[in-house]
Design a protein around this motif. Sequence first.
Motif, PDB file in Angstrom:
ATOM      1  N   LEU A   1       0.848  -1.178   0.000  1.00 44.61           N
ATOM      2  CA  LEU A   1       0.000   0.000   0.000  1.00 44.61           C
ATOM      3  C   LEU A   1       0.886   1.232   0.000  1.00 44.61           C
ATOM      4  O   LEU A   1       1.965   1.238   0.593  1.00 44.61           O
ATOM      5  N   THR A   2       0.416   2.273  -0.648  1.00 43.81           N
ATOM      6  CA  THR A   2       1.212   3.501  -0.728  1.00 43.81           C
ATOM      7  C   THR A   2       0.340   4.697  -0.410  1.00 43.81           C
ATOM      8  O   THR A   2      -0.879   4.677  -0.576  1.00 43.81           O
ATOM      9  N   ASN A   3       0.972   5.746   0.044  1.00 46.09           N
ATOM     10  CA  ASN A   3       0.325   7.039   0.193  1.00 46.09           C
ATOM     11  C   ASN A   3       0.960   7.973  -0.818  1.00 46.09           C
ATOM     12  O   ASN A   3       2.091   8.440  -0.642  1.00 46.09           O
ATOM     13  N   ALA A   4       0.248   8.186  -1.903  1.00 45.65           N
ATOM     14  CA  ALA A   4       0.800   8.942  -3.026  1.00 45.65           C
ATOM     15  C   ALA A   4       0.710  10.435  -2.781  1.00 45.65           C
ATOM     16  O   ALA A   4      -0.138  10.901  -2.037  1.00 45.65           O
ATOM     17  N   PRO A   5       1.585  11.229  -3.423  1.00 45.00           N
ATOM     18  CA  PRO A   5       1.472  12.688  -3.319  1.00 45.00           C
ATOM     19  C   PRO A   5       0.255  13.175  -4.086  1.00 45.00           C
ATOM     20  O   PRO A   5      -0.360  12.440  -4.842  1.00 45.00           O
ATOM     21  N   GLY A   6      -0.104  14.436  -3.889  1.00 45.82           N
ATOM     22  CA  GLY A   6      -1.314  14.953  -4.508  1.00 45.82           C
ATOM     23  C   GLY A   6      -1.107  15.545  -5.875  1.00 45.82           C
ATOM     24  O   GLY A   6      -1.923  16.344  -6.325  1.00 45.82           O
ATOM     25  N   THR A   7      -0.029  15.230  -6.569  1.00 46.43           N
ATOM     26  CA  THR A   7       0.222  15.741  -7.910  1.00 46.43           C
ATOM     27  C   THR A   7       0.401  14.583  -8.870  1.00 46.43           C
ATOM     28  O   THR A   7       0.599  13.452  -8.471  1.00 46.43           O
ATOM     29  N   ALA A   8       0.318  14.899 -10.173  1.00 45.44           N
ATOM     30  CA  ALA A   8       0.369  13.845 -11.181  1.00 45.44           C
ATOM     31  C   ALA A   8       1.735  13.191 -11.288  1.00 45.44           C
ATOM     32  O   ALA A   8       1.865  12.093 -11.795  1.00 45.44           O
ATOM     33  N   SER A   9       2.757  13.851 -10.844  1.00 41.58           N
ATOM     34  CA  SER A   9       4.084  13.239 -10.800  1.00 41.58           C
ATOM     35  C   SER A   9       4.849  13.873  -9.653  1.00 41.58           C
ATOM     36  O   SER A   9       4.515  14.957  -9.197  1.00 41.58           O
ATOM     37  N   GLY A  10       5.852  13.177  -9.199  1.00 40.15           N
ATOM     38  CA  GLY A  10       6.593  13.724  -8.075  1.00 40.15           C
ATOM     39  C   GLY A  10       7.447  12.672  -7.422  1.00 40.15           C
ATOM     40  O   GLY A  10       7.690  11.621  -8.000  1.00 40.15           O
ATOM     41  N   PRO A  11       7.899  12.916  -6.210  1.00 38.86           N
ATOM     42  CA  PRO A  11       8.777  11.949  -5.546  1.00 38.86           C
ATOM     43  C   PRO A  11       8.038  10.661  -5.224  1.00 38.86           C
ATOM     44  O   PRO A  11       6.811  10.621  -5.171  1.00 38.86           O
ATOM     45  N   ALA A  12       8.804   9.618  -5.005  1.00 37.39           N
ATOM     46  CA  ALA A  12       8.216   8.316  -4.713  1.00 37.39           C
ATOM     47  C   ALA A  12       7.493   8.350  -3.367  1.00 37.39           C
ATOM     48  O   ALA A  12       7.876   9.072  -2.455  1.00 37.39           O
ATOM     49  N   PRO A  13       6.424   7.566  -3.233  1.00 41.47           N
ATOM     50  CA  PRO A  13       5.630   7.586  -2.006  1.00 41.47           C
ATOM     51  C   PRO A  13       6.203   6.655  -0.942  1.00 41.47           C
ATOM     52  O   PRO A  13       7.092   5.855  -1.200  1.00 41.47           O
ATOM     53  N   GLU A  14       5.635   6.773   0.268  1.00 46.41           N
ATOM     54  CA  GLU A  14       5.907   5.773   1.300  1.00 46.41           C
ATOM     55  C   GLU A  14       5.302   4.455   0.846  1.00 46.41           C
ATOM     56  O   GLU A  14       4.220   4.424   0.261  1.00 46.41           O
ATOM     57  N   ILE A  15       5.986   3.363   1.116  1.00 41.06           N
ATOM     58  CA  ILE A  15       5.494   2.069   0.668  1.00 41.06           C
ATOM     59  C   ILE A  15       5.533   1.082   1.832  1.00 41.06           C
ATOM     60  O   ILE A  15       6.514   1.017   2.572  1.00 41.06           O
ATOM     61  N   ILE A  16       4.426   0.384   2.059  1.00 42.93           N
ATOM     62  CA  ILE A  16       4.295  -0.550   3.183  1.00 42.93           C
ATOM     63  C   ILE A  16       3.924  -1.919   2.633  1.00 42.93           C
ATOM     64  O   ILE A  16       2.891  -2.054   1.968  1.00 42.93           O
ATOM     65  N   PRO A  17       4.740  -2.945   2.870  1.00 41.25           N
ATOM     66  CA  PRO A  17       4.390  -4.285   2.399  1.00 41.25           C
ATOM     67  C   PRO A  17       2.996  -4.683   2.878  1.00 41.25           C
ATOM     68  O   PRO A  17       2.642  -4.464   4.041  1.00 41.25           O
ATOM     69  N   ALA A  18       2.198  -5.239   1.984  1.00 39.15           N
ATOM     70  CA  ALA A  18       0.812  -5.577   2.299  1.00 39.15           C
ATOM     71  C   ALA A  18       0.574  -7.073   2.138  1.00 39.15           C
ATOM     72  O   ALA A  18       1.118  -7.705   1.243  1.00 39.15           O
ATOM     73  N   ARG A  19      -0.254  -7.606   3.042  1.00 42.91           N
ATOM     74  CA  ARG A  19      -0.722  -9.000   3.014  1.00 42.91           C
ATOM     75  C   ARG A  19       0.360  -9.990   3.415  1.00 42.91           C
ATOM     76  O   ARG A  19       0.187 -10.772   4.333  1.00 42.91           O
ATOM     77  N   SER A  20       1.505  -9.965   2.672  1.00 44.59           N
ATOM     78  CA  SER A  20       2.553 -10.939   2.975  1.00 44.59           C
ATOM     79  C   SER A  20       3.920 -10.296   2.800  1.00 44.59           C
ATOM     80  O   SER A  20       4.101  -9.419   1.969  1.00 44.59           O
ATOM     81  N   HIS A  21       4.860 -10.766   3.618  1.00 48.99           N
ATOM     82  CA  HIS A  21       6.190 -10.161   3.660  1.00 48.99           C
ATOM     83  C   HIS A  21       7.200 -11.290   3.811  1.00 48.99           C
ATOM     84  O   HIS A  21       7.126 -12.062   4.771  1.00 48.99           O
ATOM     85  N   ALA A  22       8.117 -11.415   2.846  1.00 46.21           N
ATOM     86  CA  ALA A  22       9.078 -12.510   2.864  1.00 46.21           C
ATOM     87  C   ALA A  22      10.419 -12.041   3.412  1.00 46.21           C
ATOM     88  O   ALA A  22      10.841 -10.902   3.168  1.00 46.21           O
ATOM     89  N   VAL A  23      11.072 -12.930   4.137  1.00 49.40           N
ATOM     90  CA  VAL A  23      12.441 -12.683   4.586  1.00 49.40           C
ATOM     91  C   VAL A  23      13.289 -13.866   4.133  1.00 49.40           C
ATOM     92  O   VAL A  23      13.050 -15.004   4.543  1.00 49.40           O
ATOM     93  N   ASP A  24      14.235 -13.589   3.241  1.00 47.78           N
ATOM     94  CA  ASP A  24      15.183 -14.618   2.800  1.00 47.78           C
ATOM     95  C   ASP A  24      16.355 -14.636   3.784  1.00 47.78           C
ATOM     96  O   ASP A  24      16.948 -13.589   4.067  1.00 47.78           O
ATOM     97  N   VAL A  25      16.700 -15.810   4.277  1.00 43.74           N
ATOM     98  CA  VAL A  25      17.753 -15.949   5.283  1.00 43.74           C
ATOM     99  C   VAL A  25      18.855 -16.848   4.735  1.00 43.74           C
ATOM    100  O   VAL A  25      18.579 -17.934   4.215  1.00 43.74           O
ATOM    101  N   THR A  26      20.102 -16.382   4.821  1.00 42.72           N
ATOM    102  CA  THR A  26      21.264 -17.178   4.436  1.00 42.72           C
ATOM    103  C   THR A  26      22.201 -17.271   5.638  1.00 42.72           C
ATOM    104  O   THR A  26      22.576 -16.250   6.221  1.00 42.72           O
ATOM    105  N   ILE A  27      22.566 -18.503   6.014  1.00 48.03           N
ATOM    106  CA  ILE A  27      23.472 -18.728   7.140  1.00 48.03           C
ATOM    107  C   ILE A  27      24.694 -19.484   6.632  1.00 48.03           C
ATOM    108  O   ILE A  27      24.557 -20.503   5.943  1.00 48.03           O
ATOM    109  N   ALA A  28      25.877 -18.974   6.945  1.00 47.80           N
ATOM    110  CA  ALA A  28      27.129 -19.605   6.519  1.00 47.80           C
ATOM    111  C   ALA A  28      27.827 -20.193   7.742  1.00 47.80           C
ATOM    112  O   ALA A  28      28.158 -19.474   8.694  1.00 47.80           O
ATOM    113  N   ALA A  29      28.035 -21.505   7.718  1.00 46.86           N
ATOM    114  CA  ALA A  29      28.745 -22.175   8.815  1.00 46.86           C
ATOM    115  C   ALA A  29      30.247 -22.007   8.632  1.00 46.86           C
ATOM    116  O   ALA A  29      30.753 -22.076   7.505  1.00 46.86           O
ATOM    117  N   PRO A  30      31.004 -21.793   9.717  1.00 39.66           N
ATOM    118  CA  PRO A  30      32.458 -21.643   9.579  1.00 39.66           C
ATOM    119  C   PRO A  30      33.083 -22.975   9.166  1.00 39.66           C
ATOM    120  O   PRO A  30      32.518 -24.050   9.379  1.00 39.66           O
TER     121      PRO A  30
END
Length: 598
Positions: A434-463
């Motif tokens: 979901l985003t909160n867009a600015p009030g003009t037809a173009s402009g800086p990028a909006p705030e962005i919040i992951p919606a519904r699902s959020h993935a975290v990729d994890v990599t672990i390296a053993a010594p």
Amino acid sequence: MSPETAAEQAPDFEALLRTGTAAAERYRRSGSQDDGDTADRCLRGALDLAAVQDMAELPACLAEIAMFDLALHARHGDRAALADAYVLMIEAFLRSRSADGGAALVERTNLVLETVHQAVDRTALQDVDWFIALNQQLYDRVGDQAVVLLQRSIAAGWKAQITQAEPDILALAEAAEQAAAWYRDGPQAVTVARTAADSWHVLGCRRKDPALIRRGVVHWRRLADEIGGATVGDLATLVCALLQVHHDEPDDSLRREAIERLGQLRSLAEQGVDDGRLGALAGTIMWIIHWEYTRDKNLDHFDEAIDFGGWCVEQIPDTHPALPGVLNNLADCHWVRYGESRRSAEYDRAYALNRKALELAPSGSPEHQRADGKMPNVVHVQRGLGQLGQRAVIGAVGAVHTFDGPVRLPVAEWAVSPTEPVMCRMTARFAAALTNAPGTASGPAPEIIPARSHAVDVTIAAPDGCDVTIETLRVVVDARDPMTIADSMTCRPGPLDASFVCDLDEEPPTVRTASGEDLDSRPAALIPGGKKGQFTLVARTASWDTSWRLELAWKSGPRSGVFTSPPLRTTAETGWRCFDPDGKTELVDPASLAGMTD
């Protein structure tokens, strides 16, 4: 009795040649038919005598007759006279190499060749076939001779250019290859080597036959390494051919040579030896280097593709029709790098390249559509026209809002164990936000919040020499807040494939396998020393705007610890709402919004 009549009645070679030459010169100036008849009789009589009395005089006789025929063609457009001049002049040139007067005959030969080439309409198949037949006649008369083979390849090239038919391209390749064996240096050697290489390459690409492309490679190498007349375009085609063969018949030696040739190509470009062909080939070269990644998953190939592609973008002018394809190919490399690293610099570069391709490519063209499909900053507007409080609304429901900068991703990548012997890296991904867009037809990028699902990729390296056990995997919810109303939704490409899942709305949230199995019923995961373990956890919410962290407890020999992610934020969908000018809202079915994707 006139000198002309005396010369004809008392056949003396020198007198006939002198009389015929003088008559031919008068004919060139005045066009007198009598002079023309005299020139023809005397010159051909001198030729007959030379054939019997002194063969060394044949080149001079043949040349004079050829020049007279050229005069006939100039006055009357006589194609038969032009053909006769062509055959006789080249025969004179070939014979003159062992006689005096060679330099003069070279000049006359070049004049005849130029006249014949100008007389042939290279876009008319009938004219080109006439020239091909003329060269075959000459070949049957004098056999394998460099100048004849060169002209045969030129004629074959004209026909192949008209028909674009495989049999004609094959005839061109064979003729040029035959001529290439006779020329070791100079502009003719460059011409026939390039023609042979190009035609074998084109034919091999059409038939998808690496063996034919290899025949072209032989001539490109000779042009680059022996003749010394290669241009940037020649080396670009050689690189392309080497990589094409490698693509169909993997051979790392060909790939290594291709990368070395790219260095030669750059050196030539710095010297200004460019023929404008780089743009048409750069995209293919990058694509094949990029393809290497699919074969061995080695990201070093992207370093090579990105390095070459970035250089090409600097070299190729914006007006070149192939530049959008080069930009998109280079962007693809950065997108893959971003997918692997989650570094914002890769994201920004990929975005900028696709954006430039979108600006340069004709609207609706394949490259325009390709770039447009990669734009991650397109947001479908959810509000209607008018005012909402003190804020102007940007467009109608279903309209498309394009920001002039890339949408920034929240918490792209972080290392959670910079000092531990056990290394852990986590990367955040999401498919919708979901985003909160600015009030003009173009402009800086909006705030962005992951919606519904959020993935975290994890990599672990053993010594090295020490295994790592993953003892627990836990999700900690720090806060559950009511959902806020967002302006719009943006969707990012690619599924979120999960190894583990977690429902953030549960209390406490429980981590399960993708198939629904509780982790408590499974044995602890073991990562052997010197190896890496990778997995993806996907957290989902349907009811709250949730702040949470991922915790991973590990043990390795006497050491143990807990890896913890930075705070993450994932929101449920707020529901689609339509805003009217009075500020009233109503729920909207997303399927009813034109162009909306989920």
